[in-house]
Design an enzyme around this catalytic site. Structure first.
Site, PDB file in Angstrom:
ATOM      1  N   CYS A  58      -1.937   7.957   5.175  1.00  0.00           N
ATOM      2  CA  CYS A  58      -1.955   7.678   3.739  1.00  0.00           C
ATOM      3  C   CYS A  58      -3.281   8.051   3.096  1.00  0.00           C
ATOM      4  O   CYS A  58      -3.385   8.091   1.869  1.00  0.00           O
ATOM      5  CB  CYS A  58      -1.636   6.201   3.483  1.00  0.00           C
ATOM      6  SG  CYS A  58      -2.616   5.065   4.466  1.00  0.00           S
ATOM      7  N   GLU A 103       0.883  -1.171   0.000  1.00  0.00           N
ATOM      8  CA  GLU A 103       0.000   0.000   0.000  1.00  0.00           C
ATOM      9  C   GLU A 103       0.912   1.210   0.000  1.00  0.00           C
ATOM     10  O   GLU A 103       1.698   1.394   0.930  1.00  0.00           O
ATOM     11  CB  GLU A 103      -0.918  -0.043   1.223  1.00  0.00           C
ATOM     12  CG  GLU A 103      -1.923   1.092   1.278  1.00  0.00           C
ATOM     13  CD  GLU A 103      -1.424   2.262   2.083  1.00  0.00           C
ATOM     14  OE1 GLU A 103      -0.916   3.234   1.464  1.00  0.00           O
ATOM     15  OE2 GLU A 103      -1.515   2.218   3.317  1.00  0.00           O
TER      16      GLU A 103
END
Length: 526
Positions: free
Chosen positions: A305, A268
């Site tokens: 994020c 990710e």
């Protein structure tokens, strides 16, 4: 402090790594000083020992039933809870995060483990599928076919810098791998080694309590990339999980792909998480939207994020006033300590890049310090944003870029120009819904999670959550790193053809002893 003793040495199964590797210390970003506890980098021999132990443990863990796996995950949760005071001590020291954040993240980590425990105990996650044979079928008899998900094997997990608990040693990647029946080797992030070691000791206690093989878990320290690279190249490792930068994820992907037997890397790698503010919502509740997005963009010094790094706002008088309002909120936000020196340095480079880009207007920006990040806000017209892909890149920290859109067609072009994202958000009132429906059609192709009238920061740990997305937000778009679907990363489907019932796994036996929900001859049954 009472509790398990920290030694600064790797945990190799039930043993400790040997001292002698390169030494490093954690860093207190608030005081800008190194912390006194010394940690020793693991050796390549340590890594090889860890993977050998994991390979031995793999078939044992794969054979555990759901009740046994659930008991192990629940035991880890209990041992983490017993160390709450120590985590509330070490996490703030190593990260600058407040004690309340450390406590909340620990609670999330514990809840995550218990969610997986309940899911594997129920058992239907194995997705058992049965198609009965038909020896009378012509021109060819149909074989008896039965398939289900099985554990992939030893998994390497890289701890994340921005979540020292929830995306680290006992976080979602590790929990989902154990739930799937895989041993885990964690490469601890050097920014929070004490928190990592304390979590590792809790896991080791759970392994002992549940009578599992020592290779169920190992924890390796290393201040460089050498041990991570060695683990990826080890033939006994079957998959990798990583949360971090695009550069780091790409490097791991290249190493794994170059192996004689390539393995999956589930990385990710972040995104700009665009937010599209629609005209009627902007006119009706602009101040509330500004406060909402400002809080999201600056939460945790912007080190999520899912931070809203791009905000698409209509041109015009209302939009102009809204931009002024948001700039004032950014200007009134104090500088916060960033998690690590490399993150602070990268953030400074990012805002300097935006500030020096022709046509980008600086609404609020000051010089960032070596360890701190000042909230920064920039503005650009849509035509320049569409023509300059560098403006689509993430600046990890409390920074947002406002893109001024001319109309719906312009907003659609902006959405189409973006690479894959973790999230995409539309803020709209009912009068915006017709235009929003068209925009959502584009955004669902771009993001793993699409939101309405919310903010992307804050990821629910649940069965339905997706924390992933198309490249480059993540390397594999099928699943994500949060929620029970994360287990699918560490499984493979195996089919048994014409195998006698007594030799089949229990999940595929005709009597269905565990009463699982199964797909039998095209129909879901228990």
């Amino acid at each position: 402090m009472s509790g398990m003793e920290l030694q600064g040495l790797s945990l190799i199964g039930a043993q400790r790594g040997a001292p002698g590797g390169a030494e490093f210390t954690a860093f207190d970003p608030v005081s800008a000083e190194d912390l006194p506890l010394t940690f020793h980098s693991a050796s390549v021999a340590d890594a090889q020992r860890a993977t050998a132990l994991a390979s031995t443990a793999a078939p044992v863990l794969a054979a555990l039933d759901g009740r046994q796996r659930g008991a192990f995950l629940s035991s880890i949760a209990a041992h983490l809870e017993s160390g709450r005071a120590e985590f509330e001590h070490w996490v703030p020291l190593e990260t600058g995060l407040p004690s309340a954040r450390a406590s909340g993240e620990l609670s999330r980590t514990i809840a995550q483990l218990r969610l997986f425990a309940g899911w594997v105990e129920e058992g239907s996650w194995v997705d058992a599928r049965i198609e009965h044979g038909d020896p009378t079928r012509t021109p060819l008899a149909r074989p008896d076919l039965r398939s289900m998900l099985r554990a992939l094997g030893p998994v390497v997990v890289f701890g994340a810098s921005n979540f020292p608990l929830a995306f680290s040693v006992a976080g979602g990647d590790s929990a989902s791998a154990w739930a799937a029946g895989c041993p885990v080797i964690v490469k601890a992030h050097p920014a929070h080694p004490a928190s990592s070691e304390r979590a590792g000791l809790a896991i080791r206690a759970a392994i002992k309590q549940c009578g599992l093989p020592e290779g169920t878990f190992s924890l390796l320290f290393d201040a460089s990339q050498a041990i991570g690279s060695a683990l990826l190249r080890d033939s006994q490792v079957r998959a990798v999980a990583f949360t971090g930068s695009r550069r780091g994820g790409r490097a791991l992907l290249d190493i794994a792909a170059a192996r004689p037997d390539p393995i999956p890397v589930y990385a990710e790698m972040g995104s700009v998480n665009p937010v599209f503010v629609m005209p009627q919502a902007l006119a009706a509740r602009g101040d509330a939207i500004a406060a909402q997005l400002h809080a999201s963009a600056t939460q945790g010094v912007g080190q999520f994020c899912t931070n809203p790094g791009v905000m698409v706002v209509p041109h015009g008088v209302v939009g102009d006033a809204w931009v002024v309002k948001l700039a004032g909120l950014f200007a009134g936000t104090p500088v916060g300590s960033m998690l690590t020196r490399p993150i602070a340095e990268s953030y400074l480079e990012g805002i300097q890049r935006l500030a020096s880009s022709a046509g980008v207007r600086c609404l609020h920006v000051k010089a960032a310090s070596a360890t701190g990040g000042v909230p920064s806000l920039f503005e650009v017209d849509s035509d320049l944003f569409l023509s300059d892909p560098t403006l689509h890149e993430e600046v990890f920290g409390p920074c947002s870029l406002i893109v001024r859109s001319q109309d719906l067609t312009d907003s659609l072009d902006i959405a189409r120009s973006l690479p894959g994202q973790l999230t995409a958000t539309v803020i709209a009132d009912s009068g915006d819904y017709t235009a929003s429906s068209v925009l959502l059609e584009v955004l669902q192709e771009k993001a793993g999670r699409v939101l309405m009238n919310g903010v992307p920061t804050g990821v629910e740990v649940s069965h339905a959550m997706v924390h992933g997305g198309p490249w480059p937000a993540a390397t594999a778009p099928l699943t994500g790193s949060v929620g029970t679907a994360a287990m699918l990363r560490f499984c493979r489907r195996v089919c048994w053809q014409d195998v006698p019932d007594a030799l089949l796994p229990a999940a595929l036996q005709e009597s269905n002893p565990a009463e699982l929900l199964r797909l039998v001859d095209g129909q879901w049954r228990r």
